[in-house]
Design an enzyme around this catalytic site. Structure first.
Site, PDB file in Angstrom:
ATOM      1  N   GLY A 169       4.849  26.236 -13.079  1.00 42.24           N
ATOM      2  CA  GLY A 169       5.409  25.479 -11.939  1.00 42.24           C
ATOM      3  C   GLY A 169       7.020  25.448 -11.834  1.00 42.24           C
ATOM      4  O   GLY A 169       7.743  26.284 -12.575  1.00 42.24           O
ATOM      5  N   CYS A 170       7.410  24.673 -11.068  1.00 37.06           N
ATOM      6  CA  CYS A 170       8.825  24.474 -10.605  1.00 37.06           C
ATOM      7  C   CYS A 170       9.898  24.231 -11.684  1.00 37.06           C
ATOM      8  O   CYS A 170      11.134  24.225 -11.792  1.00 37.06           O
ATOM      9  CB  CYS A 170       9.071  23.555  -9.493  1.00 37.06           C
ATOM     10  SG  CYS A 170       8.294  24.133  -7.807  1.00 37.06           S
ATOM     11  N   HIS A 171       9.500  23.359 -12.768  1.00 32.76           N
ATOM     12  CA  HIS A 171      10.217  22.841 -13.882  1.00 32.76           C
ATOM     13  C   HIS A 171      10.246  24.094 -14.991  1.00 32.76           C
ATOM     14  O   HIS A 171      10.872  24.161 -16.019  1.00 32.76           O
ATOM     15  CB  HIS A 171       9.878  21.750 -14.847  1.00 32.76           C
ATOM     16  CG  HIS A 171       8.265  21.732 -15.124  1.00 32.76           C
ATOM     17  ND1 HIS A 171       7.346  22.527 -14.585  1.00 32.76           N
ATOM     18  CD2 HIS A 171       7.513  20.990 -15.877  1.00 32.76           C
ATOM     19  CE1 HIS A 171       6.200  22.491 -15.011  1.00 32.76           C
ATOM     20  NE2 HIS A 171       6.341  21.479 -15.804  1.00 32.76           N
TER      21      HIS A 171
END
Length: 390
Positions: free
Chosen positions: A155-157
Site C-alpha cells: 500500500g501507500c507506505h
C-alpha cells in the site's frame, strides 16, 4: 556506518488527466443521480488534486477509446476483469520501472550499474513473474548475480518500507549498492463510483514511479542526498477497517474510509514519539526542519498539519505533489522527498521527518539528514522523467 541515499529519480506516464475532466467523466456515467453528482463534486473539489498522470491514454484522449477495454467511445466505463487489468500492468509497468531507475543512475554517474548488488522493487497495483526485479536486471544490464526482492501489495507506505529494507541491506553489508524502484499504476483499477470510498479513490489515485540508489560507502564524485538515520513502524489499534486494499473480480478494490484522518490524528503523536526516542538516542522534535508526509488526500494533510501544530509552509511539498501528481500510492512519498531535497536551502544540515500510512492502519516513519551543500544553479531544479508513449 549510516547508509546514504545516493540518488533519487522519478518517472511519470505521458498522459495527464486534469481533475476537472476526471470529475466530468464520472458525473457523465449512466445512473448518476443528483445525490451522487453532488457527492462527486464535493469529493473531487476537496481532494487537493489538480491533475495526475495515467498510463491509460483513453482517459484523456477520446480517439483512443475505440478499442479500449476500459472505456467506451461515448465515455462509459467498462468493467474489465482483474486479469485484463493485470495484463495492462504487465505491458506498462516494466517501462516505468526502467525509466525511473535510469533517471536515478543518470543523477549519480559515479555509480556503475554493474556495481549494483541488490534490487528491491515495490508495487501494489499488479503482479507477474518473473517480475519487475528480474526485468530491471535484464533491462539495465546488471550483474546476473544481483540479489533481488519484491515488496508487494503493502500500500501507500510501501515506499518508506522499501527505503527501510534498502537501508538494512546497506547496513548489514557496507559494500552493497542497492537499487530501489517503486511503480504504481493505480488508474488501472478505476471504476464507476457510487459509494463514498470509491469516489475518494477516483478523485485521488494516479500512476507514477520513483527509484533510489542506497549505499553505506559514498563513491568518489557522488554527493549523498540524505543520511538514512532511523526508521520506525507503528500498527494503530482498531484501525484495520479504516483502510484496506483487496483483489476483486473486476480489479483491485480500495477502502479509504472517511475516518482515516481522525484515526491518524488520534495516533500520530505516538508514532512520532516512537521515532524520536529509541536506542539511537533521543531527538528533539524542534530540530526537525522539513516534513515529507505521504499526501493521502487534502483532508489527511489538513488534519496532520493541525494535530502536529505545523506551519502552513511545512507541508508545501506534500501539497504540491498531491496537486500536480495525485496519490501514487507507494511512489508518492519518494516524490515528496525529491522535492524536499531539491528545495532545501544550502549551507546547513537539515533534519527531515518522513511519514507514510498504509492498510492496518500502519504508520511508517523515518528521520533523515540532508547534508549541508553549496547552492546549485536554478537550472538543476527537478522535473520527473516522462515516459514516451509506446
Amino acid at each position: 556506518m549510516t547508509p546514504a541515499l545516493l540518488s533519487l529519480g522519478t518517472a511519470l506516464p505521458p498522459h495527464v488527466l486534469e481533475q476537472t475532466d476526471a470529475q466530468d467523466l464520472y458525473q457523465a456515467q449512466p445512473g448518476t443521480d443528483r445525490l451522487n453528482a453532488r457527492l462527486l463534486r464535493t469529493v473531487f473539489g476537496a481532494s487537493g488534486v489538480a491533475r495526475r498522470h495515467t498510463v491509460l491514454s483513453e482517459l484523456v484522449d477520446h480517439d483512443a477509446r475505440k478499442d479500449s477495454p476500459y472505456i467506451t467511445g461515448d465515455g462509459r466505463f467498462r468493467a474489465p476483469l482483474t486479469g485484463a487489468r493485470n495484463r495492462t500492468y504487465m505491458e506498462e509497468a516494466p517501462g516505468l520501472f526502467a525509466a525511473a531507475a535510469r533517471d536515478a543512475l543518470a543523477r549519480c554517474p559515479a555509480v556503475d550499474p554493474t556495481s549494483i548488488t541488490d534490487v528491491v522493487t515495490v508495487s501494489c497495483t499488479g503482479f507477474f513473474a518473473p517480475g519487475p526485479d528480474y526485468h530491471l536486471v535484464r533491462d539495465l544490464g546488471l550483474n546476473p548475480a544481483t540479489r533481488r526482492s519484491h515488496i508487494g501489495f503493502m500500500g501507500c507506505h510501501g515506499g518508506l518500507i522499501g527505503l527501510r529494507q534498502a537501508a538494512a541491506i546497506a547496513t548489514a553489508d557496507p559494500d552493497a549498492v542497492v537499487l530501489l524502484v517503486a511503480v504504481e499504476l493505480c488508474t488501472l483499477h478505476l471504476r464507476p463510483a457510487r459509494d463514498a470510498d470509491a469516489i475518494r479513490g477516483a478523485a485521488l489515485f494516479a500512476d507514477g514511479a520513483a527509484a533510489a540508489l542506497i549505499g553505506s560507502r559514498v563513491p568518489d564524485g557522488c554527493a549523498p542526498l540524505l543520511q538514512l538515520d532511523r526508521f520506525r513502524t507503528l500498527v494503530i489499534p482498531d484501525g484495520e477497517q479504516a483502510m484496506a486494499w483487496t483483489i476483486g473480480d473486476s480489479g483491485f478494490e480500495m477502502i479509504l474510509g472517511a475516518a482515516v484522518p481522525q484515526v491518524l490524528e488520534d495516533n500520530i503523536h505516538a508514532a512520532l514519539e516512537a521515532l524520536l526516542e529509541g536506542p539511537e538516542g533521543a531527538v528533539d522534535r524542534a530540530s526537525i526542519t522539513d516534513w515529507a508526509l505521504h499526501p493521502g488526500g487534502r483532508g489527511i494533510l489538513d488534519k496532520l498539519e493541525h494535530t502536529l501544530d505545523l506551519a502552513p509552509e511545512a507541508l508545501r511539498e506534500s501539497r504540491d505533489v498531491l496537486a500536480t501528481r495525485g496519490n501514487m500510492s507507494s511512489v508518492t512519498v519518494l516524490h515528496v522527498l525529491r522535492q524536499v531535497i531539491d528545495e532545501a536551502p544550502p549551507g546547513e544540515d537539515r533534519t527531515v521527518c518522513a511519514l507514510a500510512f498504509g492498510p492496518g492502519l500502519t504508520v511508517e516513519s523515518a528521520l533523515f539528514t540532508i547534508p549541508a551543500r553549496p547552492a546549485a544553479p536554478a537550472a538543476h531544479a527537478h522535473s520527473a522523467t516522462a515516459v514516451p508513449t509506446p
